[in-house]
Scaffold this motif. Structure first.
Motif, mmCIF file in Angstrom:
data_model
loop_
_atom_site.group_PDB
_atom_site.id
_atom_site.type_symbol
_atom_site.label_atom_id
_atom_site.label_comp_id
_atom_site.label_asym_id
_atom_site.label_seq_id
_atom_site.Cartn_x
_atom_site.Cartn_y
_atom_site.Cartn_z
ATOM 1 N N PRO A 151 51.546 56.455 65.889
ATOM 2 C CA PRO A 151 50.863 57.003 64.722
ATOM 3 C C PRO A 151 51.472 58.321 64.233
ATOM 4 O O PRO A 151 52.474 58.795 64.748
ATOM 5 N N LEU A 152 50.748 58.903 63.278
ATOM 6 C CA LEU A 152 51.237 60.096 62.602
ATOM 7 C C LEU A 152 50.742 61.391 63.241
ATOM 8 O O LEU A 152 51.507 62.332 63.394
ATOM 9 N N GLY A 188 41.626 62.481 52.319
ATOM 10 C CA GLY A 188 42.540 63.482 51.778
ATOM 11 C C GLY A 188 43.832 62.881 51.259
ATOM 12 O O GLY A 188 43.876 61.754 50.772
ATOM 13 N N SER A 189 44.916 63.655 51.405
ATOM 14 C CA SER A 189 46.223 63.228 50.889
ATOM 15 C C SER A 189 46.997 62.396 51.896
ATOM 16 O O SER A 189 48.104 61.938 51.607
ATOM 17 N N THR A 190 46.437 62.184 53.078
ATOM 18 C CA THR A 190 47.128 61.457 54.148
ATOM 19 C C THR A 190 47.565 60.049 53.745
ATOM 20 O O THR A 190 48.663 59.635 54.104
ATOM 21 N N PRO A 191 46.756 59.274 53.004
ATOM 22 C CA PRO A 191 47.222 57.943 52.625
ATOM 23 C C PRO A 191 48.537 57.949 51.842
ATOM 24 O O PRO A 191 49.334 57.018 51.955
ATOM 25 N N GLY A 192 48.790 59.000 51.072
ATOM 26 C CA GLY A 192 50.065 59.111 50.347
ATOM 27 C C GLY A 192 51.235 59.223 51.309
ATOM 28 O O GLY A 192 52.298 58.625 51.095
ATOM 29 N N VAL A 193 51.053 59.998 52.373
ATOM 30 C CA VAL A 193 52.094 60.130 53.400
ATOM 31 C C VAL A 193 52.291 58.792 54.110
ATOM 32 O O VAL A 193 53.421 58.357 54.345
ATOM 33 N N ILE A 217 54.409 48.869 76.202
ATOM 34 C CA ILE A 217 55.000 48.834 74.865
ATOM 35 C C ILE A 217 55.395 50.260 74.494
ATOM 36 O O ILE A 217 54.542 51.147 74.456
ATOM 37 N N PRO A 218 56.673 50.526 74.227
ATOM 38 C CA PRO A 218 57.066 51.877 73.831
ATOM 39 C C PRO A 218 56.503 52.244 72.454
ATOM 40 O O PRO A 218 56.311 51.375 71.600
ATOM 41 N N MET A 219 56.255 53.535 72.295
ATOM 42 C CA MET A 219 55.706 54.039 71.043
ATOM 43 C C MET A 219 56.598 55.178 70.545
ATOM 44 O O MET A 219 56.907 56.107 71.295
ATOM 45 N N VAL A 220 57.005 55.091 69.281
ATOM 46 C CA VAL A 220 57.771 56.155 68.629
ATOM 47 C C VAL A 220 56.840 56.763 67.592
ATOM 48 O O VAL A 220 56.612 56.174 66.528
ATOM 49 N N ALA A 221 56.271 57.926 67.911
ATOM 50 C CA ALA A 221 55.254 58.549 67.060
ATOM 51 C C ALA A 221 55.862 59.642 66.189
ATOM 52 O O ALA A 221 56.956 60.144 66.466
ATOM 53 N N PHE A 222 55.136 60.026 65.153
ATOM 54 C CA PHE A 222 55.603 61.038 64.208
ATOM 55 C C PHE A 222 54.972 62.401 64.428
ATOM 56 O O PHE A 222 55.252 63.335 63.697
ATOM 57 N N SER A 223 54.122 62.552 65.428
ATOM 58 C CA SER A 223 53.449 63.827 65.683
ATOM 59 C C SER A 223 54.471 64.914 66.008
ATOM 60 O O SER A 223 55.528 64.638 66.576
ATOM 61 N N SER A 224 54.127 66.139 65.677
ATOM 62 C CA SER A 224 54.989 67.274 66.034
ATOM 63 C C SER A 224 54.459 68.016 67.260
ATOM 64 O O SER A 224 54.974 69.060 67.623
ATOM 65 N N ASP A 225 53.443 67.468 67.912
ATOM 66 C CA ASP A 225 52.854 68.078 69.105
ATOM 67 C C ASP A 225 53.471 67.447 70.344
ATOM 68 O O ASP A 225 53.135 66.330 70.721
ATOM 69 N N GLN A 226 54.355 68.182 71.000
ATOM 70 C CA GLN A 226 55.076 67.604 72.137
ATOM 71 C C GLN A 226 54.176 67.338 73.338
ATOM 72 O O GLN A 226 54.563 66.625 74.261
ATOM 73 N N LYS A 227 52.937 67.823 73.307
ATOM 74 C CA LYS A 227 52.009 67.560 74.407
ATOM 75 C C LYS A 227 51.629 66.086 74.503
ATOM 76 O O LYS A 227 51.183 65.632 75.546
ATOM 77 N N VAL A 228 51.778 65.334 73.414
ATOM 78 C CA VAL A 228 51.393 63.925 73.439
ATOM 79 C C VAL A 228 52.564 63.014 73.819
ATOM 80 O O VAL A 228 52.395 61.807 73.925
#
Length: 200
Positions: free
Chosen positions: A64-65, A7-12, A82-93
């Protein structure tokens, strides 16, 4: 990043990678390097990307995204501290060394409901996308409207990115509005979906 996802994900992914490169250029510290890894947009791909990053000596994982990818990569990062700074908007993760740098879905919903109620709106129609974001927004809406004295009179859901399949759910909501049963519409949709929904 999901560099080779569908899909369009590679553009993001490309835009996020370029933003990171620009930030690194502005930072101008030769001891910091950016090593992109492809999650392929899947939990398994994210797990493999995290393992590869750690084998390459990563001290911080950015991404990840998507929530599924974060769930795939997080155990690998945690195991190596290793700390991870993710872009997800789901606070459950989030949690346990996983931090979110994103708009958290549902956080604005109580303010939206409160504003509508302050204007005398009590009977709501919900038109929500069949997506993880739609489910989160709907859960936040249900908590807020029930607590503050409103009610959901009609609920319909639509598959995102499918203008033809939107017609039935929109008709259901529109009929309730025409019958005077509804005085406010809760519609947590993306701009692309809004362009398809508005004419309907």
């Amino acid at each position: 990043l999901p560099i080779t996802a569908s899909g369009s994900t590679p553009g993001v992914a490309k835009a996020l990678k370029q933003a990171a490169e620009l930030a690194l250029f502005d930072f101008d510290n030769p001891s910091v390097s950016l090593v992109p890894k492809d999650t392929k947009g899947t939990p398994d791909g994210a797990r493999a990307a995290a393992q590869s990053a750690i084998q390459d000596g990563a001290e911080l994982i950015i991404g990840p995204l998507f929530a599924g990818e974060v769930s795939g990569a997080a155990p690998v990062a945690r195991q190596s501290n290793i700390p991870m700074v993710a872009f997800s908007s789901d606070q459950k993760v989030a949690g346990g060394g996983v931090y979110l740098l994103s708009f958290l879905a549902g956080r604005d919903v109580p303010r939206i409901v409160s504003f509508a109620l302050s204007r005398g709106k009590r009977n709501f129609a919900l038109l929500v996308p069949q997506s993880p974001y739609g489910r989160l927004a709907e859960e936040a809406f249900a908590r807020s409207v029930g607590r503050d004295g409103g009610q959901a009179v009609v609920r319909a859901s639509f598959p995102p990115n499918d203008a033809n399949a939107m017609l039935g759910p929109v008709r259901q909501v529109a009929n309730a509005m025409k019958a005077g049963q509804v005085d406010a519409l809760f519609l947590p949709a993306a701009p692309d979906d809004l362009q398809s929904l508005a004419p309907l």
